[in-house]
Design an enzyme around this catalytic site. Sequence first.
Site, mmCIF file in Angstrom:
data_model
loop_
_atom_site.group_PDB
_atom_site.id
_atom_site.type_symbol
_atom_site.label_atom_id
_atom_site.label_comp_id
_atom_site.label_asym_id
_atom_site.label_seq_id
_atom_site.Cartn_x
_atom_site.Cartn_y
_atom_site.Cartn_z
ATOM 1 N N ARG A 1 11.997 -7.219 29.614
ATOM 2 C CA ARG A 1 12.020 -5.803 30.024
ATOM 3 C C ARG A 1 10.676 -5.369 30.589
ATOM 4 O O ARG A 1 10.588 -4.569 31.493
ATOM 5 C CB ARG A 1 12.325 -4.919 28.795
ATOM 6 N N LYS B 1 0.838 -1.202 0.000
ATOM 7 C CA LYS B 1 0.000 0.000 0.000
ATOM 8 C C LYS B 1 0.873 1.253 0.000
ATOM 9 O O LYS B 1 0.609 2.209 -0.720
ATOM 10 C CB LYS B 1 -0.901 0.026 1.244
ATOM 11 N N ASN C 1 15.087 10.652 11.991
ATOM 12 C CA ASN C 1 15.682 9.325 11.883
ATOM 13 C C ASN C 1 17.187 9.363 12.168
ATOM 14 O O ASN C 1 17.731 8.458 12.792
ATOM 15 C CB ASN C 1 15.416 8.756 10.486
ATOM 16 N N GLU D 1 3.242 -2.419 13.338
ATOM 17 C CA GLU D 1 3.601 -1.081 13.811
ATOM 18 C C GLU D 1 4.253 -0.299 12.678
ATOM 19 O O GLU D 1 5.178 -0.786 12.031
ATOM 20 C CB GLU D 1 4.589 -1.154 14.988
ATOM 21 N N GLU E 1 20.886 7.738 18.657
ATOM 22 C CA GLU E 1 20.481 7.509 20.044
ATOM 23 C C GLU E 1 20.366 6.009 20.320
ATOM 24 O O GLU E 1 20.764 5.511 21.363
ATOM 25 C CB GLU E 1 19.152 8.237 20.296
ATOM 26 N N ARG F 1 10.893 -5.115 9.198
ATOM 27 C CA ARG F 1 11.489 -6.317 9.798
ATOM 28 C C ARG F 1 10.431 -7.030 10.650
ATOM 29 O O ARG F 1 9.478 -6.416 11.125
ATOM 30 C CB ARG F 1 12.694 -5.964 10.668
ATOM 31 N N LYS G 1 10.324 -8.870 14.129
ATOM 32 C CA LYS G 1 11.190 -8.842 15.317
ATOM 33 C C LYS G 1 11.825 -10.218 15.531
ATOM 34 O O LYS G 1 11.124 -11.231 15.461
ATOM 35 C CB LYS G 1 10.332 -8.454 16.521
ATOM 36 N N LYS H 1 12.317 -8.069 25.006
ATOM 37 C CA LYS H 1 11.256 -7.090 25.293
ATOM 38 C C LYS H 1 10.282 -7.628 26.341
ATOM 39 O O LYS H 1 9.847 -6.888 27.228
ATOM 40 C CB LYS H 1 10.526 -6.728 24.000
HETATM 41 P P1 0O2 Z 1 13.698 -2.090 18.412
HETATM 42 O O1 0O2 Z 1 15.010 -2.736 18.617
HETATM 43 O O2 0O2 Z 1 13.772 -0.850 17.560
HETATM 44 O O3 0O2 Z 1 12.636 -3.029 17.897
HETATM 45 P P2 0O2 Z 1 4.148 -0.005 24.651
HETATM 46 O O4 0O2 Z 1 3.843 -1.459 24.895
HETATM 47 O O5 0O2 Z 1 3.357 0.518 23.481
HETATM 48 O O6 0O2 Z 1 4.014 0.848 25.850
HETATM 49 P P3 0O2 Z 1 6.652 -0.008 23.155
HETATM 50 O O7 0O2 Z 1 6.394 -1.184 22.273
HETATM 51 O O8 0O2 Z 1 8.047 0.106 23.706
HETATM 52 O O9 0O2 Z 1 5.701 0.067 24.396
HETATM 53 O O10 0O2 Z 1 6.215 1.235 22.304
HETATM 54 P P4 0O2 Z 1 6.885 2.459 21.623
HETATM 55 O O11 0O2 Z 1 7.151 3.541 22.579
HETATM 56 O O12 0O2 Z 1 5.916 2.758 20.516
HETATM 57 O O13 0O2 Z 1 8.304 1.984 21.063
HETATM 58 C C1 0O2 Z 1 8.406 1.035 20.054
HETATM 59 C C2 0O2 Z 1 9.639 1.238 19.198
HETATM 60 O O14 0O2 Z 1 9.862 2.631 18.935
HETATM 61 C C3 0O2 Z 1 10.929 0.781 19.823
HETATM 62 O O15 0O2 Z 1 11.046 -0.609 19.639
HETATM 63 C C4 0O2 Z 1 11.955 1.584 19.012
HETATM 64 O O16 0O2 Z 1 12.102 1.057 17.704
HETATM 65 C C5 0O2 Z 1 11.263 2.924 18.885
HETATM 66 N N1 0O2 Z 1 11.584 3.804 20.014
HETATM 67 C C6 0O2 Z 1 10.789 4.093 21.060
HETATM 68 N N2 0O2 Z 1 11.402 4.930 21.896
HETATM 69 C C7 0O2 Z 1 12.622 5.186 21.383
HETATM 70 C C8 0O2 Z 1 13.722 6.010 21.818
HETATM 71 O O17 0O2 Z 1 13.697 6.656 22.848
HETATM 72 N N3 0O2 Z 1 14.824 6.026 21.009
HETATM 73 C C9 0O2 Z 1 14.900 5.318 19.851
HETATM 74 N N4 0O2 Z 1 16.028 5.409 19.141
HETATM 75 N N5 0O2 Z 1 13.881 4.529 19.431
HETATM 76 C C10 0O2 Z 1 12.757 4.459 20.179
HETATM 77 P P5 0O2 Z 1 11.954 -1.504 20.596
HETATM 78 O O18 0O2 Z 1 11.350 -2.845 20.657
HETATM 79 O O19 0O2 Z 1 12.159 -0.825 21.905
HETATM 80 O O20 0O2 Z 1 13.309 -1.587 19.884
#
Ligand code: 0O2
Length: 214
Positions: free
Chosen positions: A66, A30, A158, A149, A164, A53, A55, A63
Amino acid sequence: PAPPELLQAVDQLKAYSLRYEVAMKLVLDKLDYISREYELRYGYALIDSKQSRIKSPESIVGKLKRKHLPLTLNAVFTNLHDVAGIRLIVRFLSDVKTVEDLLATQADIKVLKVKDYIHHPKPNGYQSLHLILGVPVYTVDGPNIIEVELQIRTIAMNFWASLEHELNYKKNVPDQAALQRSLTKKAQLITELDQEMDDIKQRMYDPNRPPKKL
Ligand code: 0O2
């Protein structure tokens, strides 16, 4: 022989990965269509790039730990919303909303949840728009809504987020906390740059211009 519960869990896992893959592909197709039609009709590249990707199992387990959740398939399906993830990079701030609006018109996918870290950045400065999409996948048992997502952000956001992320995952960085504070300050520059670049874009491309007729 492996116990039947384990075999059942493996089968379930295979079926679910397939569903996540198909749902993600549907959203990617889409987005590809939106991007190509937008360019044809407005002569303007809406999408800079996209990554996607599923996961990895290690990252799923990490996760769950955590979040202090049990290491079960059920915990994954009910609590993790980013097993299938797409990151969409646009050039300009206003393009984030354009993509969001274009997706919202698609009757077969639903926006289940919005996390607007652009209007409400995280305390560390992270900015991005996160949409949890519900995508129908027609399985042998009938329709199933699978979550994907979608993270939408500008090139500048980005740039910040990738550094970060690297800083957080890198071990043995001297002064890690000081670097984190410095990055949090730089997030303000990203906001200013995005706004100023958007102003230039609005002056180059009339936002009310009609699309080319088909
Ligand atoms: P990875 O390795 O990128 O997959 P929730 O259950 O909704 O409360 P969740 O899933 O942590 O919690 O939701 P959120 O806040 O939407 O974050 C999901 C993803 O957003 C993260 O996946 C990161 O990819 C990105 N992200 C969120 N916060 C940050 C941040 O502070 N810095 C950066 N660089 N990326 C962020 P993962 O699984 O944590 O990591």
